[in-house]
Design an enzyme around this catalytic site. Structure first.
Site, short mmCIF file in Angstrom:
data_model
loop_
_atom_site.label_atom_id
_atom_site.label_comp_id
_atom_site.label_asym_id
_atom_site.label_seq_id
_atom_site.Cartn_x
_atom_site.Cartn_y
_atom_site.Cartn_z
N GLY A 80 0.87 -1.18 0.00
CA GLY A 80 0.00 0.00 0.00
C GLY A 80 0.89 1.21 0.00
O GLY A 80 1.02 1.87 -0.99
N THR A 81 1.55 1.46 1.05
CA THR A 81 2.73 2.34 1.07
C THR A 81 2.61 3.83 1.05
O THR A 81 1.71 4.42 0.48
CB THR A 81 3.64 2.00 -0.14
OG1 THR A 81 3.93 0.63 -0.11
CG2 THR A 81 4.93 2.76 -0.10
#
Lengths: 235, 245
Positions: free
Chosen positions: A14-15
Site C-alpha cells: 500500500g505504502t
C-alpha cells in the site's frame, strides 16, 4: 460480509514513499507495511532497496513486480559499473528502470522513486510512476499514502534544507501519511545518501510525534484506572 | 411496534421501482469488536476508527453503546446502519419501559430482537451491513451473543467480529477460562486488540473497553496501546537478501 480475508490477494505494498533532495545529497523515506488484502502480511518490511553503493530505490505497488524490477536493475548496474570502471550515476539507474517499466507497462504495477548521489550531479531524485514516465524532481512522493501529503508538501517543502532538516521533514511526512492511510503503517525507515556515504535510520511508531486525535500510548487500561482513582470509567 | 415503519413507501400502489434505499456496499466502516465473559459479567473492546475505504477518516467513533439497563451493544461494519439499529433499539426499550411493570428486556431478548431484524432485512436483500456483539447480565445470568448481517447468530463465552474472528478468537480459545478477574480480562482483551492493531489494516490505535455487570454499564475513556517494534530482525530485514522485504 467481511468474514473472508482474501489471503490469496497479491502482496501489495500500500505504502507511502518519499524522496527529497537537500543541500548535500538526498533523503529517501518509506513506511513498512506490506498487505495481502486487508491483512498485514509484513509489518516491518524494508521498501528502500539498494541498487549500488550510492543509488537506492523506494518501491511501491505490487511487492513482486517492484522486487523483480529492482533485482534486474541491480544486475545491470553491476555489469555497467564493471564496464564503466567507476560507480554508476543515479541518472543511469533511473533510466534503466524506466526502460523496464515502460516496455512492460501492460504487465507491471509498480511505482518507484530513485534517489542517489554521484560526483557529476550531486544528489538527485527521479520518480518513475506507473506507465514508465521518468521525471526528475527536487522531491517526489508516491504510494497510496502520498495522496494525504500533497497539501503538506505544497505548503512546507523548501529548497536547500540541511541534512537533519530534510530527514526530520521526511519522517514527519511519512508519519502523517501513516496516520490516515490504512495501507501504510509500522515503522518509518530513512536512507540518507551523500558524498560521505549512506546512513540507514529506523523510527518505530511509538517514537513518532502524535497527531490530531491520537493519544499517548499506555501499557494497559489498568494503569490509567489505578492512577486516576478520583475519575474512574465513565459512561 | 412496527420496526419497518420508517422504511414503508407512502402509497403501496406504487410500482416496485420505488425502491426504498438499500445498502449495496458499506461506506464508513468500523472494524473488529472483541468480547468475553468474566467473573462479574462481560468485557467488550472496540477501537474508535471509522474508515472510509482505505482512509482512516474518523478516529473518535464510539462503537459500543449501552442498551436499556442490562445490555451492551458493540458493532462493526457500516456506521450509519449501526446508528439506525440504535434508533430501533431505543424505540424497543421505550415501549418496554412504558409497560411500567417492573420487568425489563434482558440481553437474551434484545439479542433475539436483533437477530430477527437482521435476518428479515437480509431476506429483503437490503441488509444492515453490521456484525453485532450483544452482551449483558440479568439476575446474575451472564449472556454474550453475536449476530451477523445475514442473520447468523449464536452465543458463546467469547465472541468477535471481522478480523477478530481470525486473530483474536484463537488467543481467547487458548487463554480464556471461567471466572477471569477484571484485570485478567482487560489484559486478555488488550492482548487481542494489540494483535489486531499490528495485523488489521483498518485498525486505529485508540480504543475503549466496556464492562457490564449486574450493577450496570461503564465504558472507559478512549486510550492508546503501546506497540513493540524493537526486534533486531526489524532493524535491517533485507540484510541477508538485498531487495527482499
Amino acid at each position: 460480509m467481511d468474514l473472508e480475508m482474501n489471503l490469496n490477494a497479491s502482496h501489495s505494498m500500500g505504502t507511502t514513499i518519499i524522496g527529497v533532495t537537500y543541500n548535500g545529497g538526498v533523503v529517501l523515506g518509506a513506511d513498512s507495511r506490506t498487505s495481502t488484502g486487508m491483512y498485514v502480511a509484513n509489518r516491518a518490511s524494508d521498501k528502500i532497496t539498494q541498487l549500488t553503493d550510492n543509488v537506492y530505490v523506494c518501491r511501491s505497488g505490487s511487492a513482486a513486480d517492484s522486487q523483480i524490477v529492482s533485482d534486474y536493475i541491480r544486475y545491470f548496474l553491476h555489469q555497467h559499473t564493471i564496464q564503466l570502471g567507476q560507480s554508476a550515476t543515479s541518472k543511469v539507474a533511473a533510466n534503466l528502470i524506466r526502460l523496464l517499466s515502460y516496455n512492460n507497462k501492460n504487465m507491471l504495477e509498480t511505482g518507484l522513486i530513485v534517489g542517489g548521489w554521484d560526483k557529476y550531479e550531486g544528489g538527485k531524485i527521479y520518480a518513475i510512476p506507473l506507465g514508465g514516465t521518468l521525471i526528475e524532481q527536487p522531491f517526489a512522493i508516491g504510494g497510496s499514502g502520498s495522496s494525504y501529503l500533497y497539501g503538506f508538501f505544497d505548503q512546507a517543502w523548501k529548497e536547500g534544507m540541511t541534512k537533519d532538516e530534510a530527514e526530520q521533514f521526511v519522517v514527519k511526512a511519512v508519519s502523517l501519511a501513516i496516520a490516515r492511510d490504512g495501507a501504510s503503517g509500522g515503522v518509518v525507515r530513512t536512507v540518507i545518501i551523500n558524498s560521505e556515504g549512506v546512513t540507514r535510520n529506523f523510527y518505530p511508531s511509538d517514537k513518532l510525534q502524535l497527531w490530531h486525535e491520537e493519544l499517548e500510548p499506555q501499557n494497559s487500561l489498568l494503569d490509567l484506572l489505578n492512577s486516576s482513582s478520583p475519575e474512574p470509567m465513565n459512561i | 411496534m412496527n420496526f419497518m415503519a420508517s422504511k414503508q413507501p407512502e402509497n403501496s400502489l406504487l410500482s416496485p421501482e420505488s425502491d426504498s434505499q438499500r445498502t449495496l456496499y458499506p461506506y464508513v466502516t468500523g472494524t473488529s469488536v472483541v468480547a468475553l465473559k468474566y467473573k462479574d459479567g462481560i468485557l467488550m473492546a472496540a477501537d474508535m476508527g471509522g474508515s472510509y475505504g482505505s482512509t482512516l477518516r474518523y478516529k473518535s467513533v464510539e462503537r459500543m453503546k449501552p442498551i436499556g439497563k442490562h445490555s451492551l451493544l458493540g458493532a462493526s461494519g457500516e456506521i450509519s446502519d449501526f446508528q439506525e439499529i440504535l434508533r430501533y433499539l431505543d424505540e424497543l426499550i421505550l415501549y418496554d419501559n412504558m409497560w411500567d411493570d417492573g420487568n425489563s428486556l434482558g440481553p437474551k431478548e434484545v439479542h433475539n430482537y436483533l437477530t430477527r431484524v437482521m435476518y428479515n432485512r437480509r431476506n429483503k436483500f437490503n441488509p444492515l451491513w453490521n456484525s453485532l456483539v450483544l452482551g449483558g447480565v440479568k439476575n446474575g445470568q451472564k449472556y454474550l451473543g453475536t449476530v451477523s448481517m445475514i442473520g447468523v447468530n449464536f452465543e458463546d463465552n467469547h465472541v468477535a467480529t471481522g478480523f477478530g474472528n481470525h486473530l483474536a478468537r484463537p488467543i481467547l480459545r487458548q487463554e480464556w477460562h471461567e471466572n477471569l478477574s477484571f484485570e485478567d480480562g482487560v489484559r486478555l482483551l488488550e492482548k487481542c486488540m494489540r494483535v489486531l492493531l499490528y495485523r488489521d489494516r483498518s485498525a486505529v490505535n485508540k480504543l475503549q473497553i466496556a464492562k457490564i455487570t449486574e450493577e450496570g454499564v461503564t465504558i472507559s475513556q478512549p486510550y492508546s496501546l503501546k506497540t513493540y517494534w524493537e526486534f533486531s530482525a526489524f532493524e535491517n530485514p533485507a540484510q541477508g537478501a538485498i531487495g527482499s522485504w
